[in-house]
Design a protein around this motif. Structure first.
Motif, mmCIF file in Angstrom:
data_model
loop_
_atom_site.group_PDB
_atom_site.id
_atom_site.type_symbol
_atom_site.label_atom_id
_atom_site.label_comp_id
_atom_site.label_asym_id
_atom_site.label_seq_id
_atom_site.Cartn_x
_atom_site.Cartn_y
_atom_site.Cartn_z
ATOM 1 N N GLU A 187 -2.041 -5.279 4.445
ATOM 2 C CA GLU A 187 -1.311 -4.594 3.391
ATOM 3 C C GLU A 187 0.060 -4.134 3.872
ATOM 4 O O GLU A 187 0.189 -3.518 4.929
ATOM 5 C CB GLU A 187 -2.132 -3.409 2.893
ATOM 6 C CG GLU A 187 -3.484 -3.851 2.339
ATOM 7 C CD GLU A 187 -4.358 -2.675 1.948
ATOM 8 O OE1 GLU A 187 -4.281 -2.277 0.779
ATOM 9 O OE2 GLU A 187 -5.081 -2.185 2.821
ATOM 10 N N LEU A 223 -0.600 -3.366 7.616
ATOM 11 C CA LEU A 223 -1.723 -2.596 8.161
ATOM 12 C C LEU A 223 -3.026 -3.342 7.954
ATOM 13 O O LEU A 223 -3.320 -3.825 6.863
ATOM 14 C CB LEU A 223 -1.801 -1.223 7.481
ATOM 15 C CG LEU A 223 -2.942 -0.303 7.954
ATOM 16 C CD1 LEU A 223 -2.738 0.102 9.404
ATOM 17 C CD2 LEU A 223 -3.039 0.924 7.067
ATOM 18 N N SER A 224 -3.810 -3.433 9.034
ATOM 19 C CA SER A 224 -5.167 -3.971 8.960
ATOM 20 C C SER A 224 -6.123 -2.838 9.305
ATOM 21 O O SER A 224 -6.025 -2.246 10.385
ATOM 22 C CB SER A 224 -5.343 -5.125 9.941
ATOM 23 O OG SER A 224 -6.689 -5.523 10.006
ATOM 24 N N GLU A 225 -7.035 -2.520 8.400
ATOM 25 C CA GLU A 225 -7.902 -1.356 8.604
ATOM 26 C C GLU A 225 -9.166 -1.680 9.386
ATOM 27 O O GLU A 225 -9.687 -0.822 10.094
ATOM 28 C CB GLU A 225 -8.259 -0.733 7.248
ATOM 29 C CG GLU A 225 -7.047 -0.121 6.544
ATOM 30 C CD GLU A 225 -7.434 0.688 5.336
ATOM 31 O OE1 GLU A 225 -8.514 0.402 4.762
ATOM 32 O OE2 GLU A 225 -6.673 1.590 4.953
ATOM 33 N N THR A 226 -9.682 -2.884 9.247
ATOM 34 C CA THR A 226 -10.888 -3.260 9.987
ATOM 35 C C THR A 226 -10.728 -4.666 10.547
ATOM 36 O O THR A 226 -9.972 -5.486 10.010
ATOM 37 C CB THR A 226 -12.146 -3.223 9.092
ATOM 38 O OG1 THR A 226 -12.015 -4.213 8.076
ATOM 39 C CG2 THR A 226 -12.337 -1.850 8.458
ATOM 40 N N ARG A 268 0.032 5.206 2.214
ATOM 41 C CA ARG A 268 0.277 5.427 3.623
ATOM 42 C C ARG A 268 1.742 5.187 3.925
ATOM 43 O O ARG A 268 2.459 4.539 3.160
ATOM 44 C CB ARG A 268 -0.590 4.472 4.471
ATOM 45 C CG ARG A 268 -2.062 4.490 4.143
ATOM 46 C CD ARG A 268 -2.703 5.840 4.500
ATOM 47 N NE ARG A 268 -2.626 6.101 5.927
ATOM 48 C CZ ARG A 268 -3.497 5.616 6.812
ATOM 49 N NH1 ARG A 268 -4.490 4.844 6.418
ATOM 50 N NH2 ARG A 268 -3.379 5.906 8.081
ATOM 51 N N LYS A 285 0.850 -1.184 0.000
ATOM 52 C CA LYS A 285 0.000 0.000 0.000
ATOM 53 C C LYS A 285 0.884 1.231 0.000
ATOM 54 O O LYS A 285 1.640 1.458 0.920
ATOM 55 C CB LYS A 285 -0.897 0.002 1.238
ATOM 56 C CG LYS A 285 -1.919 1.124 1.229
ATOM 57 C CD LYS A 285 -2.917 0.915 2.327
ATOM 58 C CE LYS A 285 -3.996 1.970 2.286
ATOM 59 N NZ LYS A 285 -5.059 1.724 3.211
ATOM 60 N N ASN A 291 -11.257 3.010 16.733
ATOM 61 C CA ASN A 291 -10.302 3.071 15.632
ATOM 62 C C ASN A 291 -9.718 1.682 15.442
ATOM 63 O O ASN A 291 -8.900 1.227 16.217
ATOM 64 C CB ASN A 291 -9.197 4.090 15.943
ATOM 65 C CG ASN A 291 -8.173 4.164 14.825
ATOM 66 O OD1 ASN A 291 -8.423 3.706 13.709
ATOM 67 N ND2 ASN A 291 -7.022 4.741 15.116
ATOM 68 N N GLU A 292 -10.143 1.011 14.398
ATOM 69 C CA GLU A 292 -9.741 -0.379 14.189
ATOM 70 C C GLU A 292 -8.431 -0.507 13.428
ATOM 71 O O GLU A 292 -7.889 -1.592 13.302
ATOM 72 C CB GLU A 292 -10.849 -1.130 13.444
ATOM 73 C CG GLU A 292 -12.135 -1.271 14.239
ATOM 74 C CD GLU A 292 -13.136 -2.156 13.526
ATOM 75 O OE1 GLU A 292 -12.998 -3.387 13.600
ATOM 76 O OE2 GLU A 292 -14.041 -1.617 12.889
ATOM 77 N N GLU A 293 -7.912 0.591 12.887
ATOM 78 C CA GLU A 293 -6.666 0.555 12.136
ATOM 79 C C GLU A 293 -5.527 0.111 13.053
ATOM 80 O O GLU A 293 -5.243 0.754 14.060
ATOM 81 C CB GLU A 293 -6.380 1.950 11.578
ATOM 82 C CG GLU A 293 -5.389 1.963 10.449
ATOM 83 C CD GLU A 293 -5.316 3.333 9.807
ATOM 84 O OE1 GLU A 293 -5.598 3.424 8.606
ATOM 85 O OE2 GLU A 293 -4.964 4.303 10.500
ATOM 86 N N THR A 294 -4.892 -1.002 12.707
ATOM 87 C CA THR A 294 -3.898 -1.604 13.599
ATOM 88 C C THR A 294 -2.683 -2.057 12.797
ATOM 89 O O THR A 294 -2.824 -2.590 11.692
ATOM 90 C CB THR A 294 -4.505 -2.808 14.343
ATOM 91 O OG1 THR A 294 -5.699 -2.393 15.020
ATOM 92 C CG2 THR A 294 -3.530 -3.350 15.383
ATOM 93 N N SER A 297 -11.737 -7.428 8.090
ATOM 94 C CA SER A 297 -10.967 -7.593 6.855
ATOM 95 C C SER A 297 -9.901 -8.669 7.022
ATOM 96 O O SER A 297 -9.242 -8.760 8.064
ATOM 97 C CB SER A 297 -10.299 -6.265 6.471
ATOM 98 O OG SER A 297 -9.428 -6.455 5.379
#
Length: 366
Positions: free
Chosen positions: A137, A127-130, A6, A3, A108-111, A133
């Motif tokens: 990435e 990165l895991s956004e949710t 970011r 990704k 904030n689920e971004e971890t 998911s």
């Protein structure tokens, strides 16, 4: 999958991984900084062959980590499949965050899930956004700040609240086992007081924080905002002028400028002192004299005094309004520490109260 939109920003001494490192580290960030900014790491203290002991680890982190800092991910040292290892790191970080916040769903689920090679020390960040998911990435680029201390402390300050408590516990002499539940209810009553509309918070600059005379400010519980999430708080800049005390910035109590010889560090940070007082000075519409209620004990009763001192240290940026600094940092810190004290005292309630010392780690010293 990579990704490119970011990037990971690391504002702490470069992460060094050796064979002797713990196989799991918590990545620390702050809602006051840009997303995906790592300012420190904590090694996982409580773990076994099956992984972290999350209840014990959350107790430890809740005590050690200053309010104003958050767990934003985890790093695992290993040579297995990087994406699967990153998934384990993300799962562990989310589980810890849920215990720390006391929620089943994260705002904030971004971890971040980081994977380090034990031989080379190379680290890959995913990165895991949710939570739902299954995609992790790979995030590039990764940048290291030139001056981590300046990044954290140039616009930051410390909030300090010290609160001695003497808690009377009356329990039936013929039912000493009731003391624990009575003590727990007394703790809950103290926690409720922190959000009482009549409680008073006195805010003042420490002698070290300002060379000028800055008048203390009083805020009442009715002026605080407990609903706003820390990430959604509007930070005020220097140009913001407001006559309301509750909207004064923390910067009001900090040094307006620092000499070039003065180091920007935790040791030299501006400190704002906050005291908790019970308001008894306002005119009451219902009575003009103190009132006393008498509750006679039906059976022989014993009195136990539990004596301890809370000491909460928080990190805040200078642009945060006072009402949010107190409601979202100081009060949650007091509550967490009070619950920790309760858990430590319960097993020894009728014998000996343990000596409790809170060891506080500041960014840059981990």
């Amino acid at each position: 999958m990579e990704k490119n939109t970011r990037s990971i920003r690391i504002e702490c001494p470069k992460l060094l991984i050796t064979r002797n490192e713990s196989d799991l580290q918590w990545l620390i960030g702050s809602p006051f900084f840009p997303p995906l900014t790592i300012i420190s790491t904590f090694r996982c203290i409580h773990s076994n062959s099956s992984g972290p002991d999350f209840p014990k680890e959350s107790e430890e982190i809740r005590t050690l980590l200053l309010k104003g800092f958050d767990v934003i991910g985890a790093l695992i040292v290993g040579k297995c499949d990087p994406e699967k290892t990153a998934a384990r790191a993300v799962e562990a970080a989310r589980k810890l965050k849920k215990l720390l916040t006391g929620t089943t769903k994260l705002e904030n689920e971004e971890t971040i899930g980081a994977v380090a090679d034990p031989d080379t020390g190379d680290i890959r960040f995913f990165l895991s956004e949710t939570e739902s998911s299954m995609n992790f990435e790979l995030v590039n680029p990764v940048s290291y700040g030139d001056n981590p201390e300046k990044f954290v402390w140039e616009s930051g300050c410390l909030l300090l609240c010290q609160l001695p408590i003497k808690l009377p516990v009356c329990y039936p002499a013929n039912k000493p086992s009731d003391a624990e539940s009575i003590f727990s209810r007394a703790i809950e009553a103290v926690i409720a007081k922190f959000k009482d509309p009549n409680v008073v918070y006195l805010v003042e600059a420490s002698n070290r924080a300002s060379l000028d005379v800055v008048q203390p400010v009083i805020l009442r519980g009715s002026e605080l905002d407990f609903d706003a999430a820390v990430a959604n708080i509007e930070l005020l800049d220097e140009a913001a002028q407001n006559s309301e005390k509750k909207l004064l910035r923390c910067a009001h109590f900090c040094l307006k400028s620092k000499s070039t010889s003065q180091l920007l560090s935790a040791e030299n940070a501006d400190i704002i002192q906050i005291s908790v007082l019970l308001n008894r000075s306002e005119k009451s519409p219902t009575c003009s004299a103190p009132a006393v209620e008498y509750f006679p004990a039906m059976d022989e009763t014993r009195l136990l005094i539990v004596d301890f001192k809370l000491e909460v240290l928080c990190y805040a940026v200078q642009g945060i309004p006072l009402m949010h600094a107190i409601s979202k940092l100081i009060i949650p810190g007091l509550i967490d520490q009070l619950i920790s004290m309760k858990n430590m005292n319960l097993p020894y309630l009728l014998t000996q109260h343990p000596e409790v010392t809170f060891y506080i780690s500041l960014v840059g010293s981990l």
